[in-house]
Design a protein around this motif. Structure first.
Motif, PDB file in Angstrom:
ATOM      1  N   LEU A  96       2.986   3.069  12.071  1.00 41.48           N
ATOM      2  CA  LEU A  96       2.926   3.243  10.620  1.00 41.48           C
ATOM      3  C   LEU A  96       2.481   1.998   9.874  1.00 41.48           C
ATOM      4  O   LEU A  96       1.886   2.098   8.803  1.00 41.48           O
ATOM      5  CB  LEU A  96       4.301   3.684  10.088  1.00 41.48           C
ATOM      6  N   TYR A  97       2.732   0.826  10.414  1.00 38.50           N
ATOM      7  CA  TYR A  97       2.467  -0.400   9.663  1.00 38.50           C
ATOM      8  C   TYR A  97       1.333  -1.242  10.210  1.00 38.50           C
ATOM      9  O   TYR A  97       1.017  -2.278   9.650  1.00 38.50           O
ATOM     10  CB  TYR A  97       3.744  -1.244   9.561  1.00 38.50           C
ATOM     11  N   ASN A  98       0.706  -0.839  11.288  1.00 36.55           N
ATOM     12  CA  ASN A  98      -0.437  -1.621  11.836  1.00 36.55           C
ATOM     13  C   ASN A  98      -1.732  -0.899  11.625  1.00 36.55           C
ATOM     14  O   ASN A  98      -1.869   0.198  11.383  1.00 36.55           O
ATOM     15  CB  ASN A  98      -0.239  -1.896  13.318  1.00 36.55           C
ATOM     16  N   GLU A 138       0.814  -1.213   0.000  1.00 36.43           N
ATOM     17  CA  GLU A 138       0.000   0.000   0.000  1.00 36.43           C
ATOM     18  C   GLU A 138       0.853   1.271   0.000  1.00 36.43           C
ATOM     19  O   GLU A 138       0.364   2.347  -0.315  1.00 36.43           O
ATOM     20  CB  GLU A 138      -0.965   0.019   1.195  1.00 36.43           C
ATOM     21  N   TYR A 139       2.128   1.149   0.336  1.00 34.30           N
ATOM     22  CA  TYR A 139       3.041   2.296   0.345  1.00 34.30           C
ATOM     23  C   TYR A 139       3.957   2.317  -0.873  1.00 34.30           C
ATOM     24  O   TYR A 139       4.973   3.008  -0.873  1.00 34.30           O
ATOM     25  CB  TYR A 139       3.886   2.288   1.622  1.00 34.30           C
TER      26      TYR A 139
END
Length: 86
Positions: free
Chosen positions: A84-86, A48-49
């Protein structure tokens, strides 16, 4: 290197402790001088990034950005790995 910040980055930055803010500011200063500095641990993101990159500000503090041009970048997010990632 010219840097800009997204409003989401600004909001997240304001929530950081004073110590974390200093680390972020030091990383941004180093990024402006040398975006490829080994200390930053810059790497491309996937999923997604996709199209974004991440640099380290020490510990598990990360900054996400994307390039606007060869000499400009916009920072879009800042926080711990979990934030940032959860």
């Amino acid at each position: 290197m010219v840097i800009k910040t997204h409003r989401n980055f600004d909001k997240q930055f304001a929530k950081l402790s004073q110590k974390q803010r200093k680390k972020v500011e030091a990383s941004l200063t180093l990024f402006m001088k040398n975006p490829h500095a080994t200390k930053l641990r810059r790497h491309a993101l996937t999923g997604e990034y996709s199209g974004h990159y991440s640099i380290s500000a020490g510990g598990d503090l990360r900054l996400h950005f994307r390039y606007l041009s060869s000499d400009a970048a916009i920072f879009t997010a800042v926080g711990s790995y979990a934030q940032l990632y959860n």
